[in-house]
Motif scaffolding. Structure first.
Motif, PDB file in Angstrom:
ATOM      1  N   ALA A   1      66.431  -1.429  25.623  1.00  0.00           N
ATOM      2  CA  ALA A   1      67.860  -1.744  25.720  1.00  0.00           C
ATOM      3  C   ALA A   1      68.349  -1.659  27.164  1.00  0.00           C
ATOM      4  O   ALA A   1      69.164  -2.489  27.605  1.00  0.00           O
ATOM      5  CB  ALA A   1      68.663  -0.789  24.836  1.00  0.00           C
TER       6      ALA A   1
ATOM      7  N   ALA B   1      70.131  -4.566  29.343  1.00  0.00           N
ATOM      8  CA  ALA B   1      71.504  -4.379  29.811  1.00  0.00           C
ATOM      9  C   ALA B   1      71.625  -4.518  31.326  1.00  0.00           C
ATOM     10  O   ALA B   1      72.675  -4.940  31.824  1.00  0.00           O
ATOM     11  CB  ALA B   1      72.023  -3.004  29.387  1.00  0.00           C
TER      12      ALA B   1
ATOM     13  N   TYR C   1      76.153   6.188  22.381  1.00  0.00           N
ATOM     14  CA  TYR C   1      75.470   4.905  22.185  1.00  0.00           C
ATOM     15  C   TYR C   1      76.063   4.155  21.003  1.00  0.00           C
ATOM     16  O   TYR C   1      76.400   2.963  21.103  1.00  0.00           O
ATOM     17  CB  TYR C   1      73.967   5.087  21.961  1.00  0.00           C
ATOM     18  CG  TYR C   1      73.351   3.814  21.429  1.00  0.00           C
ATOM     19  CD1 TYR C   1      73.109   2.742  22.279  1.00  0.00           C
ATOM     20  CD2 TYR C   1      73.107   3.642  20.061  1.00  0.00           C
ATOM     21  CE1 TYR C   1      72.616   1.543  21.787  1.00  0.00           C
ATOM     22  CE2 TYR C   1      72.614   2.455  19.563  1.00  0.00           C
ATOM     23  CZ  TYR C   1      72.363   1.401  20.435  1.00  0.00           C
ATOM     24  OH  TYR C   1      71.905   0.208  19.949  1.00  0.00           O
TER      25      TYR C   1
ATOM     26  N   HIS D   1      77.963   0.680  21.224  1.00  0.00           N
ATOM     27  CA  HIS D   1      77.283  -0.452  20.600  1.00  0.00           C
ATOM     28  C   HIS D   1      78.185  -1.121  19.565  1.00  0.00           C
ATOM     29  O   HIS D   1      78.286  -2.356  19.508  1.00  0.00           O
ATOM     30  CB  HIS D   1      75.996   0.032  19.940  1.00  0.00           C
ATOM     31  CG  HIS D   1      75.143  -1.059  19.398  1.00  0.00           C
ATOM     32  ND1 HIS D   1      74.476  -1.961  20.199  1.00  0.00           N
ATOM     33  CD2 HIS D   1      74.834  -1.411  18.112  1.00  0.00           C
ATOM     34  CE1 HIS D   1      73.794  -2.815  19.439  1.00  0.00           C
ATOM     35  NE2 HIS D   1      73.999  -2.501  18.182  1.00  0.00           N
TER      36      HIS D   1
ATOM     37  N   ASN E   1      80.825  -3.107  21.289  1.00  0.00           N
ATOM     38  CA  ASN E   1      80.245  -4.330  21.844  1.00  0.00           C
ATOM     39  C   ASN E   1      79.941  -5.368  20.761  1.00  0.00           C
ATOM     40  O   ASN E   1      80.009  -6.575  21.011  1.00  0.00           O
ATOM     41  CB  ASN E   1      78.959  -3.999  22.613  1.00  0.00           C
ATOM     42  CG  ASN E   1      79.235  -3.289  23.929  1.00  0.00           C
ATOM     43  OD1 ASN E   1      80.296  -3.462  24.528  1.00  0.00           O
ATOM     44  ND2 ASN E   1      78.287  -2.483  24.388  1.00  0.00           N
TER      45      ASN E   1
ATOM     46  N   TRP F   1      69.647   5.503  26.141  1.00  0.00           N
ATOM     47  CA  TRP F   1      70.241   4.493  25.251  1.00  0.00           C
ATOM     48  C   TRP F   1      71.758   4.464  25.432  1.00  0.00           C
ATOM     49  O   TRP F   1      72.372   3.396  25.481  1.00  0.00           O
ATOM     50  CB  TRP F   1      69.887   4.815  23.804  1.00  0.00           C
ATOM     51  CG  TRP F   1      69.526   3.614  22.973  1.00  0.00           C
ATOM     52  CD1 TRP F   1      69.830   2.311  23.234  1.00  0.00           C
ATOM     53  CD2 TRP F   1      68.784   3.610  21.741  1.00  0.00           C
ATOM     54  NE1 TRP F   1      69.332   1.495  22.232  1.00  0.00           N
ATOM     55  CE2 TRP F   1      68.689   2.273  21.319  1.00  0.00           C
ATOM     56  CE3 TRP F   1      68.210   4.605  20.960  1.00  0.00           C
ATOM     57  CZ2 TRP F   1      68.037   1.911  20.130  1.00  0.00           C
ATOM     58  CZ3 TRP F   1      67.553   4.238  19.790  1.00  0.00           C
ATOM     59  CH2 TRP F   1      67.466   2.908  19.385  1.00  0.00           C
TER      60      TRP F   1
ATOM     61  N   GLU G   1      74.029   1.236  26.835  1.00  0.00           N
ATOM     62  CA  GLU G   1      75.112   0.603  26.084  1.00  0.00           C
ATOM     63  C   GLU G   1      76.459   0.775  26.786  1.00  0.00           C
ATOM     64  O   GLU G   1      77.337  -0.086  26.673  1.00  0.00           O
ATOM     65  CB  GLU G   1      75.168   1.162  24.664  1.00  0.00           C
ATOM     66  CG  GLU G   1      75.817   0.241  23.664  1.00  0.00           C
ATOM     67  CD  GLU G   1      75.054  -1.072  23.453  1.00  0.00           C
ATOM     68  OE1 GLU G   1      75.703  -2.086  23.107  1.00  0.00           O
ATOM     69  OE2 GLU G   1      73.813  -1.087  23.633  1.00  0.00           O
TER      70      GLU G   1
ATOM     71  N   ARG H   1      76.769  -2.051  29.198  1.00  0.00           N
ATOM     72  CA  ARG H   1      77.243  -3.249  28.491  1.00  0.00           C
ATOM     73  C   ARG H   1      78.748  -3.163  28.239  1.00  0.00           C
ATOM     74  O   ARG H   1      79.486  -4.137  28.431  1.00  0.00           O
ATOM     75  CB  ARG H   1      76.531  -3.384  27.148  1.00  0.00           C
ATOM     76  CG  ARG H   1      75.078  -3.806  27.189  1.00  0.00           C
ATOM     77  CD  ARG H   1      74.597  -4.015  25.763  1.00  0.00           C
ATOM     78  NE  ARG H   1      73.181  -4.203  25.669  1.00  0.00           N
ATOM     79  CZ  ARG H   1      72.553  -5.369  25.830  1.00  0.00           C
ATOM     80  NH1 ARG H   1      73.260  -6.445  26.122  1.00  0.00           N
ATOM     81  NH2 ARG H   1      71.239  -5.449  25.708  1.00  0.00           N
TER      82      ARG H   1
END
Length: 469
Positions: A113, A117, A354, A358, A361, A425, A429, A432
């Motif tokens: 991930a 990212a 995370y 997530h 997102n 992780w 995220e 992102r």
């Protein structure tokens, strides 16, 4: 001497004069008190993708150094390069962490991930290199095991898994990277892992993954993550049986959730014993993290129109509400979530960061409501990364109990591998999230906006015309 006395005396006389000068007292009449800066504990406020990546890189540099990929003679420490002649003296070189533990399965998924990212190929290279190494040496350790009846315990975890811990998280990560790189020679390892998960893992009569520890027919909340994501990922890997694996992943999730989710708390209990007439609710933070992470992994795979997707999403959103309500002012969550005299724990916090980032997102939950929670949580997690790149404040591996003292007094340790994957992780995220949203301080608080705010005022209202744009 007289001169000295006179000088000192004159100073003593002068002191009360200076002390008589009036100090300005800050009050409601002369100062806008609402603009006074709060004394936040730890770091609070502004955050950029670049800042997050610095922390991710610090952790990555540390784990890269501490996880060598070499075979050595356990008696001499000499590196073995000819695997065809090695015997029972051969073992993986020991670093601080094990290459095939479930904790490292989480770390591999996290680095995949992070590479996606950031575009930083070092993270993916790490995963591919470690998996390629394990795939290369595994057949030789298998030969030694057949010939000698023993071999390195770290390889036995791969060759002869005996619990979901041995198989699920690494299997899921291997499938993810194998789908991205078909040349990676991990198919045999994937098949071996998955054979254990789907055919050999102990189950209740209705098929739910279970254990006979510490009691007969016990459900561990941890096992949602140790098994379900791998089953879900197999729907991508073995497309001919996609429907079968999706159905099994959803069935497992709902059978765990129906027994272990506590609606009035919005939390999961750690353990459930089939023969018990009562089911105590010890809401261990990291196990709740595994459950929330499992929901994310499952929802990522389930098609939007999958019949039971809405039910999985309902559990996820209820869990998000329950967990976020219990975040501490420092940004961390407690070891037992609903007992705020238990200690603050890092790995669970990172998992929640995370999952929240997530879900925002992905559009599953609202950025206004949950962006600041993830934001504060990341600041708290980053504060637990020391100068060496170690993650502090992580609870060590934990069994199950039915009294609070067990959880209150579990040790924390920088070598608890459970902290590293979640932190990486979470960082990936958050990068992102910070690229998709525009957090800004407003009235001394972090607010999340979908469009960049042009003002630098400490307190501001939203321009409704700008909002229409």
């Amino acid at each position: 001497m007289n001169i000295r006395i006179i000088t000192i005396a004159s100073l003593l006389i002068a002191l009360p004069v200076s002390a008589q000068k009036k100090k300005t007292v800050v009050n409601d009449s002369n100062t806008p008190l609402h603009l006074l800066q709060p004394a936040y504990q730890g770091t609070y406020g502004d955050l950029t993708p670049e800042q997050v990546k610095k922390e991710v890189d610090r952790v990555f540099a540390y784990i890269d150094k501490e996880t060598p990929a070499r075979v050595v003679d356990k008696n001499t420490g000499k590196v073995i390069t000819n695997y065809t002649t090695m015997g029972e003296e051969a073992q993986l070189e020991r670093g601080a962490f094990r290459l095939a533990s479930y904790e490292w399965g989480v770390t591999y998924s996290a680095l995949i991930a992070a590479s996606e990212a950031t575009g930083d190929t070092r993270y993916m290279d790490y995963v591919q290199n470690r998996f390629r190494f394990l795939a290369e040496v595994a057949p030789h350790f298998k030969r030694v095991y057949k010939e000698k009846g023993t071999t390195d315990p770290q390889l036995l975890q791969i060759l002869t898994p005996h619990a979901l811990d041995d198989a699920g998280a690494v299997c899921a990560a291997m499938v993810k990277v194998r789908l991205k790189d078909p040349s990676l020679p991990v198919d045999e390892l994937i098949r071996n892992y998955f054979d254990f998960i789907i055919n050999k893992e102990y189950r209740l009569a209705d098929g739910t993954f279970a254990r006979n520890r510490p009691q007969h027919n016990t459900l561990w909340l941890d096992d949602m993550f140790m098994g379900i994501p791998a089953v879900a990922q197999m729907s991508y890997y073995d497309k001919e049986q996609k429907d079968k694996y999706l159905a099994e992943a959803v069935r497992q999730f709902l059978q765990f959730a129906d027994r272990m989710f506590i609606p009035e708390k919005g939390l999961y209990r750690h353990g459930w014993v089939e023969s018990s007439s009562d089911h105590p609710a010890f809401c261990w933070a990291r196990a709740n993290g595994w459950a929330m992470l499992t929901a994310c992994e499952l929802l990522d795979v389930l098609p939007e129109d999958y019949p039971q997707r809405a039910k999985v999403m309902d559990y996820f959103r209820a869990h998000v509400r329950g967990v976020t309500a219990l975040q501490s002012g420092e940004g961390l969550w407690h070891q037992l979530l609903d007992r705020n005299d238990s200690y603050l724990e890092t790995s669970a916090t990172a998992i929640y960061v995370y999952c929240l980032a997530h879900a925002i997102n992905k559009g599953w939950i609202d950025a206004i409501a949950y962006g600041p929670v993830a934001h504060l949580g990341w600041h708290a997690v980053a504060g637990k990364i020391n100068a060496e790149g170690q993650v502090e404040g992580t609870c060590v591996g934990t069994g199950m109990a039915f009294d609070p003292a067990f959880y209150y007094y579990r040790p924390v340790n920088v070598y608890a591998a459970h902290g590293y994957g979640p932190v990486l992780w979470a960082g990936a995220e958050m990068i992102r999230l910070l690229k998709n949203q525009y957090p800004q301080m407003n009235d001394s608080a972090v607010q999340y906006y979908q469009v960049k705010q042009k003002t630098t005022a400490p307190i501001f209202a939203i321009d409704t015309e700008e909002k229409k744009d």
